[in-house]
Design an enzyme around this catalytic site. Structure first.
Site, PDB file in Angstrom:
ATOM      1  N   ASP A   1       0.794  -1.038  -0.325  1.00 58.46           N
ATOM      2  CA  ASP A   1      -0.535  -0.148  -0.234  1.00 58.46           C
ATOM      3  C   ASP A   1       1.104   0.914  -0.083  1.00 58.46           C
ATOM      4  OD1 ASP A   1      -2.177   1.627  -0.006  1.00 58.46           O
ATOM      5  OD2 ASP A   1      -2.552   1.295   2.695  1.00 58.46           O
TER       6      ASP A   1
ATOM      7  N   GLU B   1      -1.600  -1.306  -4.501  1.00 59.16           N
ATOM      8  CA  GLU B   1      -2.707   0.013  -5.062  1.00 59.16           C
ATOM      9  C   GLU B   1      -2.149   1.175  -5.624  1.00 59.16           C
ATOM     10  OE1 GLU B   1      -4.976   0.832  -1.649  1.00 59.16           O
ATOM     11  OE2 GLU B   1      -5.237   2.629  -2.956  1.00 59.16           O
TER      12      GLU B   1
ATOM     13  N   ASP C   1      -3.023   0.556   9.891  1.00 57.20           N
ATOM     14  CA  ASP C   1      -2.912   0.845   8.933  1.00 57.20           C
ATOM     15  C   ASP C   1      -2.286   0.384   7.247  1.00 57.20           C
ATOM     16  OD1 ASP C   1      -0.970   1.474  10.011  1.00 57.20           O
ATOM     17  OD2 ASP C   1      -1.064   3.615   8.729  1.00 57.20           O
TER      18      ASP C   1
END
Lengths: 178, 178
Positions: free
Chosen positions: A12, A73, A146
């Site tokens: 990410d 991502e 996260d």
């Protein structure tokens, strides 16, 4: 076709906090967690120094976990443009790290990941964390919180990869017979 | 303080076409051209392959010309967001190449470069090319034409560097006495 044993790294991208995960595909739709964490770079440092640290961090993970494939991502427009540009700088460096090792890279949008994991392309953070915790058989939500997105990316690839492989095989066989 | 002999590489980031230049600072405001060119990556290739080729290309230039410092155009919002994201991916990889060699990187916006070279932050392409051709004492405009921006970046840094150095020295001396 079985993917069992395939090691997938989920990334990410971010410059301040970059989420990283490693999972291993099991039989059927089962996925085993291997590692999850964050690479941070200080907001006070200059861009070149931050990119160097980020690159060193992801390369260390690749040395440690030897992924077969990387799921990243895809950066797209959302929120303020300055953040998007920072994330895209980071993403360039992360994708390069995989490319230089010859590790295949697959890119997924956040909604593709959400849909694959929860069936809903607009699932919220809490729903996603609940699903990832359940899918990976964890006793509690992944930490740091996260980093859950990095796990979701890796699981998304485990589930999409058989379909991608079948599609590629189909296209190849059509190409061969046409 | 004299910069004479300083080798500056100018980089105009791009994924399809990345402009590269090398100049050498002379006495006063004189600047000598050393090299100018473009690194291309095929639009038909996937992002990881393109970033790998771009990184290899800029590293080859750095091996060949051994710049002391790199001046890169800062990516900012303009035109369509998809292009900005591609350029930011490229820029991340280019800045990383310098950072990994310990070469200092300075970033300039297009209007800073235009102002430094022509006195006008909104100078058009033709004015810029005319100025760069004159400043570098070339007999004809630089080719390829879209590499002129990379030369302008490098010249901009040659002219801004003495000011940056004086400012840094001033800040250091203030820090030392406070």
């Amino acid at each position: 076709m079985s993917l069992a044993g395939l090691r997938v790294m989920g990334i990410d991208p971010g410059l301040t906090r970059c989420g990283l995960s490693v999972v291993q595909a099991g039989r059927g739709r089962s996925v085993l967690p291997v590692a999850v964490g964050i690479v941070r770079t200080p907001a006070t440092a200059e861009l070149p120094e931050r990119l160097k640290r980020l690159s060193a961090g992801v390369n260390q993970w690749m040395d440690d976990y030897r992924p077969d494939v990387v799921a990243v991502e895809r950066v797209f427009e959302r929120g303020n443009v300055s953040t998007v540009i920072h994330t895209a700088h980071a993403s360039g460096v992360l994708v390069l790290a995989a490319a230089e090792r010859g590790i295949p890279v697959h890119m997924y949008t956040p909604s593709e990941v959400k849909k694959a994991i929860s069936g809903n392309g607009r699932a919220d953070k809490k729903q996603m964390t609940t699903m990832i915790t359940r899918i990976l058989g964890l006793t509690e939500p992944p930490k740091p919180a996260d980093a859950a997105d990095a796990l979701a990316l890796a699981v998304c690839h485990c589930w999409r990869a058989p379909l991608l492989a079948r599609t590629a095989a189909l296209l190849n066989s059509e190409g061969a017979t046409s």
